[in-house]
Structure formats: C-alpha cells, structure tokens
Write a protein that holds these residues in place. Sequence first.
Motif, PDB file in Angstrom:
ATOM      1  N   ASP A   1       0.806  -1.226   0.000  1.00 58.60           N
ATOM      2  CA  ASP A   1       0.000   0.000   0.000  1.00 58.60           C
ATOM      3  C   ASP A   1       0.839   1.275   0.000  1.00 58.60           C
ATOM      4  O   ASP A   1       0.347   2.344   0.385  1.00 58.60           O
ATOM      5  CB  ASP A   1      -0.979   0.037   1.181  1.00 58.60           C
TER       6      ASP A   1
ATOM      7  N   SER B   1      -7.777  -2.950  -4.211  1.00 60.51           N
ATOM      8  CA  SER B   1      -8.437  -3.462  -3.023  1.00 60.51           C
ATOM      9  C   SER B   1      -7.483  -4.351  -2.247  1.00 60.51           C
ATOM     10  O   SER B   1      -6.528  -4.907  -2.791  1.00 60.51           O
ATOM     11  CB  SER B   1      -9.697  -4.246  -3.400  1.00 60.51           C
ATOM     12  N   PHE B   2      -7.749  -4.486  -0.949  1.00 65.69           N
ATOM     13  CA  PHE B   2      -6.886  -5.325  -0.115  1.00 65.69           C
ATOM     14  C   PHE B   2      -6.958  -6.770  -0.574  1.00 65.69           C
ATOM     15  O   PHE B   2      -5.955  -7.474  -0.586  1.00 65.69           O
ATOM     16  CB  PHE B   2      -7.324  -5.198   1.348  1.00 65.69           C
ATOM     17  N   LYS B   3      -8.131  -7.205  -0.979  1.00 67.08           N
ATOM     18  CA  LYS B   3      -8.310  -8.570  -1.478  1.00 67.08           C
ATOM     19  C   LYS B   3      -7.426  -8.822  -2.687  1.00 67.08           C
ATOM     20  O   LYS B   3      -6.758  -9.853  -2.800  1.00 67.08           O
ATOM     21  CB  LYS B   3      -9.774  -8.806  -1.833  1.00 67.08           C
ATOM     22  N   GLU B   4      -7.368  -7.859  -3.614  1.00 70.20           N
ATOM     23  CA  GLU B   4      -6.571  -8.021  -4.827  1.00 70.20           C
ATOM     24  C   GLU B   4      -5.086  -8.015  -4.517  1.00 70.20           C
ATOM     25  O   GLU B   4      -4.300  -8.723  -5.145  1.00 70.20           O
ATOM     26  CB  GLU B   4      -6.935  -6.939  -5.838  1.00 70.20           C
TER      27      GLU B   4
ATOM     28  N   LYS C   1     -10.152  -6.286   7.349  1.00 70.07           N
ATOM     29  CA  LYS C   1     -10.068  -5.587   6.068  1.00 70.07           C
ATOM     30  C   LYS C   1     -10.722  -6.398   4.945  1.00 70.07           C
ATOM     31  O   LYS C   1     -11.422  -5.849   4.090  1.00 70.07           O
ATOM     32  CB  LYS C   1      -8.599  -5.299   5.724  1.00 70.07           C
ATOM     33  N   LEU C   2     -10.467  -7.697   4.954  1.00 72.94           N
ATOM     34  CA  LEU C   2     -11.068  -8.550   3.926  1.00 72.94           C
ATOM     35  C   LEU C   2     -12.576  -8.664   4.125  1.00 72.94           C
ATOM     36  O   LEU C   2     -13.345  -8.674   3.152  1.00 72.94           O
ATOM     37  CB  LEU C   2     -10.419  -9.933   3.947  1.00 72.94           C
ATOM     38  N   LYS C   3     -13.020  -8.733   5.376  1.00 79.83           N
ATOM     39  CA  LYS C   3     -14.460  -8.821   5.655  1.00 79.83           C
ATOM     40  C   LYS C   3     -15.182  -7.581   5.147  1.00 79.83           C
ATOM     41  O   LYS C   3     -16.311  -7.666   4.632  1.00 79.83           O
ATOM     42  CB  LYS C   3     -14.692  -8.993   7.155  1.00 79.83           C
ATOM     43  N   GLU C   4     -14.525  -6.424   5.265  1.00 79.20           N
ATOM     44  CA  GLU C   4     -15.116  -5.180   4.760  1.00 79.20           C
ATOM     45  C   GLU C   4     -15.311  -5.224   3.247  1.00 79.20           C
ATOM     46  O   GLU C   4     -16.152  -4.497   2.693  1.00 79.20           O
ATOM     47  CB  GLU C   4     -14.228  -3.984   5.135  1.00 79.20           C
ATOM     48  N   GLU C   5     -14.525  -6.061   2.568  1.00 79.50           N
ATOM     49  CA  GLU C   5     -14.641  -6.216   1.118  1.00 79.50           C
ATOM     50  C   GLU C   5     -15.490  -7.432   0.751  1.00 79.50           C
ATOM     51  O   GLU C   5     -15.550  -7.829  -0.415  1.00 79.50           O
ATOM     52  CB  GLU C   5     -13.246  -6.324   0.493  1.00 79.50           C
ATOM     53  N   GLY C   6     -16.106  -8.051   1.777  1.00 76.51           N
ATOM     54  CA  GLY C   6     -17.043  -9.133   1.523  1.00 76.51           C
ATOM     55  C   GLY C   6     -16.423 -10.474   1.224  1.00 76.51           C
ATOM     56  O   GLY C   6     -17.019 -11.295   0.509  1.00 76.51           O
TER      57      GLY C   6
END
Length: 331
Positions: free
Chosen positions: A20, A230-233, A267-272
């Motif tokens: 980041d 995104s954090f997931k990516e 953080k990942l939960k916030e992105e579903g």
Amino acid sequence: MENMRRRFVLNLIAYAALRDVPATQLCRLAGIDMAVLQRTEDYVVSHHQLNSLWREASALADDILFGLHFGESLQLSALGIVGEIIRTSETVGQAVEQAAALAHLLTDLLRVTVDRTPSHFIIRFLPLTERTDLFVFRQTLELFMVFVVHELDGLLLRKVKPVSVRLPYRVEQESEYTRVFRCEIEKSAEEYALVFDNHYWTEPLLSANYEIQRTLLQNVAANNSTAGDSFKEKIHQYLLTNAYLGIRSLSEIAANFNVSPRTLQRKLKEEGISYQDVADEVRKSLAIHYLEEGDYPVKTISYMLGYNELSAFTRAFKRWTGKTPVSYQKN
C-alpha cells in the motif's frame, strides 16, 4: 551487462506497492524518476537514491523490518541473469557457491563466503565498508539472509530450516525473526551468518520447479496491468506470485503486510470476502494453470499448493471443477 541495481530497485518498488505504498510518492521522495526508470535499461540509481528508497519505503510501509519481509517475497527470477546462473546448479552446494561468487553483482555493501565443517556449512555475510548507512546496511543484509533461506525452499520444493542465524546485534520483535528464519536468532559477537546442516549440501535441485515458476510469473506479469487496489486483490496478487511452495497461512501473510491477523481478517471482511476464500481462489487458478501448462505430476502440483495428502487436493479440485485433477489433465 544487465543493470542489476535497476532491476533490484524495480522489485523493491513493486513490493512496496503491494504494501500500500504509492509508487509515485516513494520514487519522488527518493529522488527517482519513475517513468524514466521503467523505460530506460541503463538508468543509473545512485547510492544516495537507493539509501533514500530504503528509508522512505520502510517509513511509508510503517515497517522497521521492511528488508526482512521483502526478502520473504523475493524470488530468483527477480535477480535476472544471476538467478538464471544459480538455478542451473545441480545441487544446493553448487547453488550456494554460485550465489556467493555473484553477490558482488547484487550489492556493493557486503560479500558472501561459504565455509564447511564436518557437520555444517556456514554462509557468512561480510561488510565491505564501515562508512555505509547502518539502517540501509541492516535492511540489505537481512533481505539477502532471508532470501537465501526462502529461495532454498523453491529449489528443493520444501521448507528449509537453518540450524542457526547469527547476528551481531540484538533484534527487536524477536518472534518475527524466528518466524521468518524458522529458528532462534543467536547474538554473535562478530558475524552475520546462516548455519545449515551439511545434509542439504549435496541435495539435488528440482529443476522442474523453474519452468512452473517461470510460466506462472509470466502470467502474473500479464495480469499486473489489470490488478486493482483493493486489499483482497493485493493479497491475491501476493499469494499468486509467492505460491510455488504452497499458500501461506493467515498469520504469515498478516506479518508480511505488517498487520495483525485480526486486522487482515477485518479488512477482507469489509470487502465481503475471507482469507480462506482468497486462498482457495489462488489454489484453484494455480491448479488449473499447472495442469494445463504441461505434464507435471499431479502429486507434485498437490504438494506445491500446500496439500500434504493427494486425496485432499483431489477433493478440493473436484469441488472447484467437478472433475478430478487426473481426469482434467487428461482432457
């Protein structure tokens, strides 16, 4: 002659971006013209710029162990022609001796020597100057020490554990050093060294891994242009580029991104999505890629994806695709 410093700097910036850190801001603070760096093969990065890059990357990532974590993510492919030479070795001993002989092409801060005893071989990292920036030297030193340990994983297709790691300073966050190096850190009066059991020395390198790794990294490079922020990516991209010896655990990934496991999950939960979902996506894409790329044994692919039992990999692959790995490969 390949511009090794430029290659190293590009990899450092790429890793910082995964953490980041805005690449353009990092380069601006270090006094590096990012656009020229990317397109000019003979771009010269000065000592001052490289030192600034280390300091700014560590500060922007808020990670005093930035070099340690960067070393975990680095691969032989990042070293260009040096990596190509090392990977053509037949045994671990040959690879270690090649790496020591070529260290001067990668850094002018230290040289590497290798000594053997009846029971161990010792890789020593010797400072070349006392006038260097101590922070930068320590980051660089820890990067190369960790890189040696973790790249042996890729050469042997299993996790390698040193007998000991010797450092002439007391480390903070000792548990993180133990996690990364997989052994306790010795406070040494006078040396930076990795000590390995002699049984590794004559072990043959598993060259099939390089072809898998090369094609994987080519695919990753092709996908970089479409990767999001995104954090997931970012986690997906990191897992993909470092997955040739299995998918890392939640705690390992969290440590590499300098966050707690709980924060990573949040953080990942916030992105579903969950970490397990991301890991499964990567395993699925890698499994399909490996099976389609060539005649690699299903058992080897299973091991590389982190499955201890072939049956577990078979069940997972059937859940993903409706077919077993063997039937998918045949078709």
